[in-house]
Design a protein around this motif. Structure first.
Motif, PDB file in Angstrom:
ATOM      1  N   LYS A 265       2.264  32.780  25.325  1.00 34.03           N
ATOM      2  CA  LYS A 265       2.481  31.463  24.730  1.00 34.03           C
ATOM      3  C   LYS A 265       2.223  31.495  23.232  1.00 34.03           C
ATOM      4  O   LYS A 265       2.926  30.834  22.455  1.00 34.03           O
ATOM      5  CB  LYS A 265       1.586  30.422  25.411  1.00 34.03           C
ATOM      6  N   ARG A 266       1.215  32.231  22.805  1.00 35.17           N
ATOM      7  CA  ARG A 266       0.924  32.338  21.367  1.00 35.17           C
ATOM      8  C   ARG A 266       2.023  33.081  20.629  1.00 35.17           C
ATOM      9  O   ARG A 266       2.191  32.914  19.416  1.00 35.17           O
ATOM     10  CB  ARG A 266      -0.405  33.071  21.151  1.00 35.17           C
ATOM     11  N   ASN A 267       2.780  33.917  21.338  1.00 34.19           N
ATOM     12  CA  ASN A 267       3.810  34.735  20.714  1.00 34.19           C
ATOM     13  C   ASN A 267       5.223  34.288  21.071  1.00 34.19           C
ATOM     14  O   ASN A 267       6.181  35.048  20.894  1.00 34.19           O
ATOM     15  CB  ASN A 267       3.606  36.200  21.110  1.00 34.19           C
ATOM     16  N   ASN A 268       5.355  33.059  21.538  1.00 38.76           N
ATOM     17  CA  ASN A 268       6.661  32.466  21.842  1.00 38.76           C
ATOM     18  C   ASN A 268       7.495  33.338  22.781  1.00 38.76           C
ATOM     19  O   ASN A 268       8.691  33.551  22.571  1.00 38.76           O
ATOM     20  CB  ASN A 268       7.438  32.203  20.540  1.00 38.76           C
ATOM     21  N   MET A 269       6.857  33.857  23.819  1.00 32.88           N
ATOM     22  CA  MET A 269       7.534  34.654  24.840  1.00 32.88           C
ATOM     23  C   MET A 269       7.567  33.848  26.131  1.00 32.88           C
ATOM     24  O   MET A 269       6.725  32.964  26.339  1.00 32.88           O
ATOM     25  CB  MET A 269       6.784  35.980  25.051  1.00 32.88           C
ATOM     26  N   ASN A 270       8.539  34.139  26.990  1.00 31.93           N
ATOM     27  CA  ASN A 270       8.630  33.430  28.258  1.00 31.93           C
ATOM     28  C   ASN A 270       7.750  34.116  29.304  1.00 31.93           C
ATOM     29  O   ASN A 270       7.933  35.296  29.603  1.00 31.93           O
ATOM     30  CB  ASN A 270      10.078  33.385  28.741  1.00 31.93           C
TER      31      ASN A 270
ATOM     32  N   SER B  90       7.951  38.970  35.600  1.00 30.77           N
ATOM     33  CA  SER B  90       8.943  39.671  36.417  1.00 30.77           C
ATOM     34  C   SER B  90       9.035  41.136  36.026  1.00 30.77           C
ATOM     35  O   SER B  90       9.211  42.011  36.885  1.00 30.77           O
ATOM     36  CB  SER B  90      10.314  39.004  36.266  1.00 30.77           C
ATOM     37  N   LEU B  91       8.910  41.424  34.731  1.00 29.33           N
ATOM     38  CA  LEU B  91       8.955  42.808  34.268  1.00 29.33           C
ATOM     39  C   LEU B  91       7.708  43.585  34.671  1.00 29.33           C
ATOM     40  O   LEU B  91       7.777  44.746  35.071  1.00 29.33           O
ATOM     41  CB  LEU B  91       9.119  42.853  32.741  1.00 29.33           C
ATOM     42  N   LEU B  92       6.555  42.938  34.581  1.00 31.53           N
ATOM     43  CA  LEU B  92       5.285  43.628  34.814  1.00 31.53           C
ATOM     44  C   LEU B  92       4.869  43.651  36.280  1.00 31.53           C
ATOM     45  O   LEU B  92       4.022  44.463  36.668  1.00 31.53           O
ATOM     46  CB  LEU B  92       4.175  42.965  33.992  1.00 31.53           C
TER      47      LEU B  92
ATOM     48  N   GLY C 132      -9.689  38.876  39.690  1.00 36.50           N
ATOM     49  CA  GLY C 132      -9.097  39.723  38.658  1.00 36.50           C
ATOM     50  C   GLY C 132      -7.641  39.386  38.416  1.00 36.50           C
ATOM     51  O   GLY C 132      -7.170  39.351  37.269  1.00 36.50           O
ATOM     52  N   LEU C 133      -6.891  39.124  39.492  1.00 30.24           N
ATOM     53  CA  LEU C 133      -5.487  38.754  39.354  1.00 30.24           C
ATOM     54  C   LEU C 133      -5.338  37.425  38.618  1.00 30.24           C
ATOM     55  O   LEU C 133      -4.501  37.288  37.719  1.00 30.24           O
ATOM     56  CB  LEU C 133      -4.831  38.671  40.728  1.00 30.24           C
ATOM     57  N   VAL C 134      -6.143  36.457  38.996  1.00 28.83           N
ATOM     58  CA  VAL C 134      -6.071  35.149  38.345  1.00 28.83           C
ATOM     59  C   VAL C 134      -6.444  35.275  36.870  1.00 28.83           C
ATOM     60  O   VAL C 134      -5.752  34.742  35.989  1.00 28.83           O
ATOM     61  CB  VAL C 134      -6.989  34.134  39.050  1.00 28.83           C
ATOM     62  N   GLY C 135      -7.535  35.996  36.585  1.00 30.37           N
ATOM     63  CA  GLY C 135      -7.963  36.175  35.200  1.00 30.37           C
ATOM     64  C   GLY C 135      -6.933  36.919  34.374  1.00 30.37           C
ATOM     65  O   GLY C 135      -6.671  36.569  33.214  1.00 30.37           O
ATOM     66  N   GLY C 136      -6.343  37.959  34.961  1.00 29.12           N
ATOM     67  CA  GLY C 136      -5.322  38.726  34.255  1.00 29.12           C
ATOM     68  C   GLY C 136      -4.089  37.881  33.949  1.00 29.12           C
ATOM     69  O   GLY C 136      -3.516  37.978  32.853  1.00 29.12           O
ATOM     70  N   MET C 137      -3.685  37.058  34.903  1.00 34.41           N
ATOM     71  CA  MET C 137      -2.520  36.204  34.685  1.00 34.41           C
ATOM     72  C   MET C 137      -2.800  35.157  33.608  1.00 34.41           C
ATOM     73  O   MET C 137      -1.930  34.860  32.778  1.00 34.41           O
ATOM     74  CB  MET C 137      -2.109  35.541  35.996  1.00 34.41           C
ATOM     75  N   LEU C 138      -4.014  34.618  33.591  1.00 32.87           N
ATOM     76  CA  LEU C 138      -4.363  33.636  32.565  1.00 32.87           C
ATOM     77  C   LEU C 138      -4.405  34.285  31.179  1.00 32.87           C
ATOM     78  O   LEU C 138      -3.907  33.713  30.203  1.00 32.87           O
ATOM     79  CB  LEU C 138      -5.714  32.995  32.885  1.00 32.87           C
ATOM     80  N   GLY C 139      -4.999  35.485  31.104  1.00 27.97           N
ATOM     81  CA  GLY C 139      -5.040  36.188  29.825  1.00 27.97           C
ATOM     82  C   GLY C 139      -3.638  36.475  29.308  1.00 27.97           C
ATOM     83  O   GLY C 139      -3.341  36.263  28.121  1.00 27.97           O
ATOM     84  N   GLY C 140      -2.758  36.954  30.192  1.00 27.31           N
ATOM     85  CA  GLY C 140      -1.378  37.215  29.810  1.00 27.31           C
ATOM     86  C   GLY C 140      -0.647  35.944  29.413  1.00 27.31           C
ATOM     87  O   GLY C 140       0.155  35.943  28.466  1.00 27.31           O
ATOM     88  N   TYR C 141      -0.934  34.851  30.114  1.00 26.13           N
ATOM     89  CA  TYR C 141      -0.279  33.571  29.814  1.00 26.13           C
ATOM     90  C   TYR C 141      -0.607  33.101  28.403  1.00 26.13           C
ATOM     91  O   TYR C 141       0.288  32.706  27.635  1.00 26.13           O
ATOM     92  CB  TYR C 141      -0.716  32.521  30.827  1.00 26.13           C
ATOM     93  N   PHE C 142      -1.880  33.152  28.036  1.00 28.01           N
ATOM     94  CA  PHE C 142      -2.272  32.716  26.692  1.00 28.01           C
ATOM     95  C   PHE C 142      -1.608  33.573  25.612  1.00 28.01           C
ATOM     96  O   PHE C 142      -1.192  33.069  24.570  1.00 28.01           O
ATOM     97  CB  PHE C 142      -3.792  32.755  26.538  1.00 28.01           C
ATOM     98  N   TYR C 143      -1.483  34.872  25.889  1.00 28.76           N
ATOM     99  CA  TYR C 143      -0.889  35.758  24.890  1.00 28.76           C
ATOM    100  C   TYR C 143       0.597  35.464  24.699  1.00 28.76           C
ATOM    101  O   TYR C 143       1.079  35.355  23.566  1.00 28.76           O
ATOM    102  CB  TYR C 143      -1.079  37.216  25.290  1.00 28.76           C
TER     103      TYR C 143
ATOM    104  N   ASP D 234      19.211  35.068  35.837  1.00 28.97           N
ATOM    105  CA  ASP D 234      18.102  34.100  35.819  1.00 28.97           C
ATOM    106  C   ASP D 234      16.798  34.778  35.409  1.00 28.97           C
ATOM    107  O   ASP D 234      15.829  34.826  36.168  1.00 28.97           O
ATOM    108  CB  ASP D 234      17.962  33.466  37.208  1.00 28.97           C
ATOM    109  N   LYS D 235      16.772  35.300  34.180  1.00 27.84           N
ATOM    110  CA  LYS D 235      15.602  36.043  33.701  1.00 27.84           C
ATOM    111  C   LYS D 235      14.326  35.203  33.677  1.00 27.84           C
ATOM    112  O   LYS D 235      13.222  35.730  33.827  1.00 27.84           O
ATOM    113  CB  LYS D 235      15.867  36.584  32.292  1.00 27.84           C
ATOM    114  N   LYS D 236      14.473  33.924  33.437  1.00 26.94           N
ATOM    115  CA  LYS D 236      13.303  33.073  33.250  1.00 26.94           C
ATOM    116  C   LYS D 236      12.875  32.344  34.524  1.00 26.94           C
ATOM    117  O   LYS D 236      12.114  31.374  34.477  1.00 26.94           O
ATOM    118  CB  LYS D 236      13.579  32.070  32.126  1.00 26.94           C
ATOM    119  N   SER D 237      13.333  32.827  35.663  1.00 25.83           N
ATOM    120  CA  SER D 237      12.946  32.218  36.932  1.00 25.83           C
ATOM    121  C   SER D 237      11.511  32.604  37.310  1.00 25.83           C
ATOM    122  O   SER D 237      11.111  33.763  37.149  1.00 25.83           O
ATOM    123  CB  SER D 237      13.890  32.680  38.042  1.00 25.83           C
ATOM    124  N   PRO D 238      10.712  31.642  37.816  1.00 30.64           N
ATOM    125  CA  PRO D 238       9.361  31.959  38.293  1.00 30.64           C
ATOM    126  C   PRO D 238       9.339  32.535  39.710  1.00 30.64           C
ATOM    127  O   PRO D 238       8.278  32.694  40.287  1.00 30.64           O
ATOM    128  CB  PRO D 238       8.649  30.609  38.244  1.00 30.64           C
TER     129      PRO D 238
END
Length: 288
Positions: free
Chosen positions: A107-112, A118-120, A94-105, A221-225
């Motif tokens: 990227k489609r909306n030009n968000m980092n 980090s926020l979520l 579920g964690l992996v699937g949720g992260m992938l779903g969020g990643y695609f979204y 460093d907002k965009k740090s992984p």
């Protein structure tokens, strides 16, 4: 503990924990939205991000369960992953699937992606912790038998909702797994490790670590992984350790570890290496 069966009229879902999952999702979304609003995220994109993440999490959780725990059932009927009454959801998947779903979204909306993770992250971890409380109440994801003072006994029978009648025809998995230890007339399982609560406490510790690190790096460093790796790596190592006392551990291959454990350990070690490198690079250099 309060294990339940859900009677929908046309069908029954036995030992149903979806109610607890729903509560965990609502609480996680609430905290995530509060943080997005507080720290200047794109609130107008939040609902889409949540929808994509939840859909990915649901598919990942169900697919992971059937591929790794009930592969024979899955290959006979792949469509079972879409069944509302089919049992089985894997939090790791579920964690992996949720992260992938969020990643695609994002990227489609030009968000980092790292910024929004980090926020979520605290909200996701809150959902994980509450979900494990639900597992405890339902008697799912229980541990091995133990004589320690930490051992808990789970009910043999569940209550059907909404009639609130006890269903005596079906014994709980926790009771079944300790058959031979309790007497056949007992209504409680033998004492087992409450691995659900162990994991819940581990998630709370991760929340505190993430909040502390977030406070240290967000302004510069907002965009740090880094928080992504702390969250996912910390959970991987937590789950790796708990697998040793999980009663449903399967697929042991070498060194007493399952395939899942080996993957979790390798990923956890990688994240430790990344975090170490990050802090070394951030350390002030001599003469500057």
């Amino acid at each position: 503990m309060l294990p339940i069966h859900l009677d929908l009229g046309f069908t029954q879902i036995y030992f149903y924990e979806g109610i607890y999952f729903l509560i965990s999702i609502v609480l996680g979304i609430w905290w995530a939205k509060v943080r997005v609003e507080k720290y200047g995220g794109k609130v107008e994109k939040f609902e889409g991000l949540v929808v994509w993440s939840i859909v990915g999490a649901l598919i990942g959780a169900r697919l992971s369960h059937y591929v790794f725990w009930q592969s024979d059932v899955f290959f006979e009927n792949p469509g079972i992953i879409f069944s509302p009454t089919g049992a089985g959801n894997s939090i790791t998947g579920g964690l992996v699937g949720g992260m992938l779903g969020g990643y695609f979204y994002v990227k489609r909306n030009n968000m980092n992606y790292w910024e929004y993770f980090s926020l979520l992250s605290p909200g996701v971890l809150l959902g994980q912790a509450v979900g494990r409380i639900g597992c405890f109440l339902n008697g799912d994801a229980y541990g091995t038998a133990t004589n320690s003072f930490l051992g808990v006994q789970f009910p043999r029978y569940a209550t059907t909702i909404p009639s609130f009648e006890t269903e005596y025809r079906l014994s709980s998995p926790s009771w079944e797994s300790t058959t031979g230890l309790p007497g056949q007339t007992e209504t409680l399982s033998a004492p087992v490790h409450p691995t659900q609560l162990y994991e819940m406490f581990g998630d709370v510790v991760l929340i505190l670590i993430v909040l502390w690190v977030f406070k240290k790096i967000w302004d510069t460093d907002k965009k740090s992984p880094l928080i992504f790796f702390i969250h996912t790596g910390g959970y991987s190592l937590l789950r790796f350790g708990l697998e040793y006392i999980r009663a449903d551990k399967e697929g042991v291959t070498m060194f007493g570890m399952s395939n899942l454990q080996m993957a979790l350990l390798l990923y956890g070690l990688f994240t430790i290496g990344y975090a170490t490198k990050y802090f070394l690079n951030k350390r002030p250099k001599k003469g500057t």
